[in-house]
Design a protein around this motif. Sequence first.
Motif, PDB file in Angstrom:
ATOM      1  N   SER A   1       0.825  -1.207   0.000  1.00 27.66           N
ATOM      2  CA  SER A   1       0.000   0.000   0.000  1.00 27.66           C
ATOM      3  C   SER A   1       0.859   1.256   0.000  1.00 27.66           C
ATOM      4  O   SER A   1       0.595   2.202  -0.750  1.00 27.66           O
ATOM      5  N   ARG A   2       1.892   1.254   0.823  1.00 28.80           N
ATOM      6  CA  ARG A   2       2.743   2.450   0.933  1.00 28.80           C
ATOM      7  C   ARG A   2       3.514   2.686  -0.370  1.00 28.80           C
ATOM      8  O   ARG A   2       3.541   3.801  -0.900  1.00 28.80           O
ATOM      9  N   ARG A   3       4.134   1.654  -0.898  1.00 24.87           N
ATOM     10  CA  ARG A   3       4.975   1.818  -2.080  1.00 24.87           C
ATOM     11  C   ARG A   3       4.158   1.955  -3.367  1.00 24.87           C
ATOM     12  O   ARG A   3       4.616   2.548  -4.338  1.00 24.87           O
ATOM     13  N   PHE A   4       2.951   1.400  -3.364  1.00 26.67           N
ATOM     14  CA  PHE A   4       2.096   1.509  -4.537  1.00 26.67           C
ATOM     15  C   PHE A   4       1.739   2.970  -4.795  1.00 26.67           C
ATOM     16  O   PHE A   4       1.709   3.421  -5.942  1.00 26.67           O
ATOM     17  N   VAL A   5       1.474   3.708  -3.726  1.00 21.18           N
ATOM     18  CA  VAL A   5       1.173   5.129  -3.879  1.00 21.18           C
ATOM     19  C   VAL A   5       2.374   5.875  -4.452  1.00 21.18           C
ATOM     20  O   VAL A   5       2.225   6.760  -5.304  1.00 21.18           O
ATOM     21  N   ASP A   6       3.578   5.526  -4.012  1.00 20.18           N
ATOM     22  CA  ASP A   6       4.791   6.157  -4.554  1.00 20.18           C
ATOM     23  C   ASP A   6       4.916   5.899  -6.052  1.00 20.18           C
ATOM     24  O   ASP A   6       5.338   6.767  -6.819  1.00 20.18           O
ATOM     25  N   ASP A   7       4.556   4.682  -6.477  1.00 17.35           N
ATOM     26  CA  ASP A   7       4.671   4.299  -7.886  1.00 17.35           C
ATOM     27  C   ASP A   7       3.630   4.966  -8.769  1.00 17.35           C
ATOM     28  O   ASP A   7       3.928   5.431  -9.868  1.00 17.35           O
ATOM     29  N   THR A   8       2.374   4.983  -8.306  1.00 16.73           N
ATOM     30  CA  THR A   8       1.255   5.329  -9.182  1.00 16.73           C
ATOM     31  C   THR A   8       0.505   6.598  -8.801  1.00 16.73           C
ATOM     32  O   THR A   8      -0.235   7.144  -9.625  1.00 16.73           O
TER      33      THR A   8
END
Length: 311
Positions: free
Chosen positions: A242-249
Amino acid sequence: MRRHRVVVLVLDGAQPLDVGIPAQTFQARDELPYDVLMCGVDPGVVRSGEGMAYLVEHGVEALAHADTVIVPGYRDPVRDVDPRALDALRAAHARGARIAAICTGVFAVAAAGLLDGRRATTHWRHASDLARLHPEVEVDGAVLFIDEGDVLTSAGVASGIDLCLHLIRADYGVRMSNVAARRLVAAPYRSGGQSQYVPRSLPEALGDRFAATREWALERLSEPLTIADLARHASVSPRTLSRRFVDDTGYTPLQWLLRARVDLARELLERTDFGIDQVAADVGLGTGANLRLHFHRILGTSPAEYRRIFA
């Protein structure tokens, strides 16, 4: 009826359609009480962005007599704008003229400082550059146009027509704007809050940390995917995903899944004759009512209307 003077500021590299839209929309025919004047920074030849050129009779001094100034889009919008054009825009705005920008014309208006602390839009391809160069502007690259009262901005090309019709509607009412729309063979009204129809996002364009997981999810949108399913495929914990997905997209995993499903629904509406309920089931949104709800929230229109326009 008082005549309204529209001055179109044609900057170097101006896009032909962006220049032509206000020139034709505000033509003094069919009762329309407008006078349109084209100008450049200097009188003479202005280079186009498409291997063409414009011959304008007036320089930026024409803005001193404008009721509305329209800045069409131009190529290479991140470059510096002639300071004389910026000064003329500031002076016209301070005098009370309304300023409107089509597509990348917003970069000149922002450079003049007229959008500080305001919302603005542009073509979705250029929204990130506008936000980067002018962090004081609240950029919304998803909508057709934004009316901030004395400063208005629009997305690319066709939304310039929507913006110009909106200006006529504000000046002289619906009947007059419908006269102009009929002449253009254009839709008489599209809400500024309606979304731009941007291409479907591919995983590679959103960052590569979870690209394989996004690709995997895109092939299974009809299934009831969860954050746990995505995390399991990515071999990370749901919290890390969840945390890194926001950084990606820029979206949470569930927000991204919802938009991916709506994107797939758009494709099915364009290229099949499936009913709304079938489309909803095929993209994992369950019912037609659910599809309509999310379609309207994300795109500002209905599945039926989208199909009518793009099928």
